[in-house]
Design an enzyme around this catalytic site. Structure first.
Site, PDB file in Angstrom:
ATOM      1  N   CYS A  71       0.802  -1.212   0.000  1.00  0.00           N
ATOM      2  CA  CYS A  71       0.000   0.000   0.000  1.00  0.00           C
ATOM      3  C   CYS A  71       0.844   1.277   0.000  1.00  0.00           C
ATOM      4  CB  CYS A  71      -0.996  -0.060   1.150  1.00  0.00           C
ATOM      5  SG  CYS A  71      -2.461   0.923   0.822  1.00  0.00           S
TER       6      CYS A  71
ATOM      7  N   HIS B  97      -3.422  -5.168   1.726  1.00  0.00           N
ATOM      8  CA  HIS B  97      -2.774  -5.416   3.022  1.00  0.00           C
ATOM      9  C   HIS B  97      -2.778  -6.890   3.401  1.00  0.00           C
ATOM     10  CE1 HIS B  97      -2.262  -1.269   4.530  1.00  0.00           C
ATOM     11  NE2 HIS B  97      -3.249  -1.013   3.689  1.00  0.00           N
TER      12      HIS B  97
ATOM     13  N   GLU C 194      -0.955  -8.340   5.380  1.00  0.00           N
ATOM     14  CA  GLU C 194      -0.581  -8.510   6.791  1.00  0.00           C
ATOM     15  C   GLU C 194      -1.796  -8.435   7.705  1.00  0.00           C
ATOM     16  OE1 GLU C 194      -0.385  -5.861   5.099  1.00  0.00           O
ATOM     17  OE2 GLU C 194      -0.622  -4.046   6.317  1.00  0.00           O
TER      18      GLU C 194
END
Ligand code: GLN
Length: 189
Positions: A79, A170, A172
């Protein structure tokens, strides 16, 4: 294996947790001196690219990081990290690290779609991967040699160029570690 995570702002802790689950050691980069530690890879997390870029300049970390990446350090950007890495930002003269030969467009999905979950994403070599987008950029143009790894409705949201892996979403945040694992496999043994 030790992975440095840029820890100035944004979602860096989630990356550290993902890497630790995969058995990697992590190191936070908060100041220029931290770059003197040994590490095998680097993560540029999501957050706010203008803030991260400003801090990288003020802390004199921008040029050393750029050089390390040019010299082959494996890097994984998510991002805002993708915006930091891009050679060009559409309608903007700003360049931060500038090692990834793509043009990105910031906050590219409009206001209503600022944040959304895309369940049907397909990531090259991995398969279906749930994707979280938060005021995300997309890749509007790629130079020769850039591999496209994921698209969402025609828009490029994942790329790799040599030692640089970058995604607009994202990974994560969702608990699926397969893209982090893919990154760790890019690191020479
Ligand atoms: N909109 C942010 C930027 O321009 C990126 C958002 C994110 O990292 N989730 O930097």
């Amino acid at each position: 294996m030790k992975i440095a995570v840029l820890a100035l702002q944004g979602a860096f802790e989630e990356h550290e947790k993902a890497l630790q689950k995969l058995g990697a050691e992590t190191l936070q980069l908060r100041k220029a001196d931290d770059l003197n530690n040994n590490f095998d890879g680097l993560i540029l997390p999501g957050g706010e690219s203008t803030v991260q870029g400003k801090l990288l300049r003020e802390l004199e970390m921008l040029a050393p990081i750029r050089n390390r990446i040019r010299n082959g350090l494996p890097v994984f950007a998510t991002c805002a990290g993708l915006i930091l890495l891009a050679e060009h930002i559409a309608d903007d003269d700003t360049v931060h690290i500038g090692t990834l030969p793509v043009t990105v467009r910031r906050n590219a999905y409009g206001r209503q779609l600022g944040s959304f979950h895309y369940a049907e994403g397909i990531f090259e070599g991995i398969g279906r991967f749930p994707m979280e987008f938060i005021r995300a950029p997309y890749v509007a143009q790629v130079s020769e040699g850039v591999k496209i790894l994921a698209r969402v409705e025609e828009r490029i949201v994942g790329v790799q160029y040599q030692n640089q892996l970058a995604v607009a979403f994202h990974p994560e945040l969702g608990g699926d570690l397969r893209i982090h694992k893919y990154f760790l496999q890019m690191i020479p043994k």
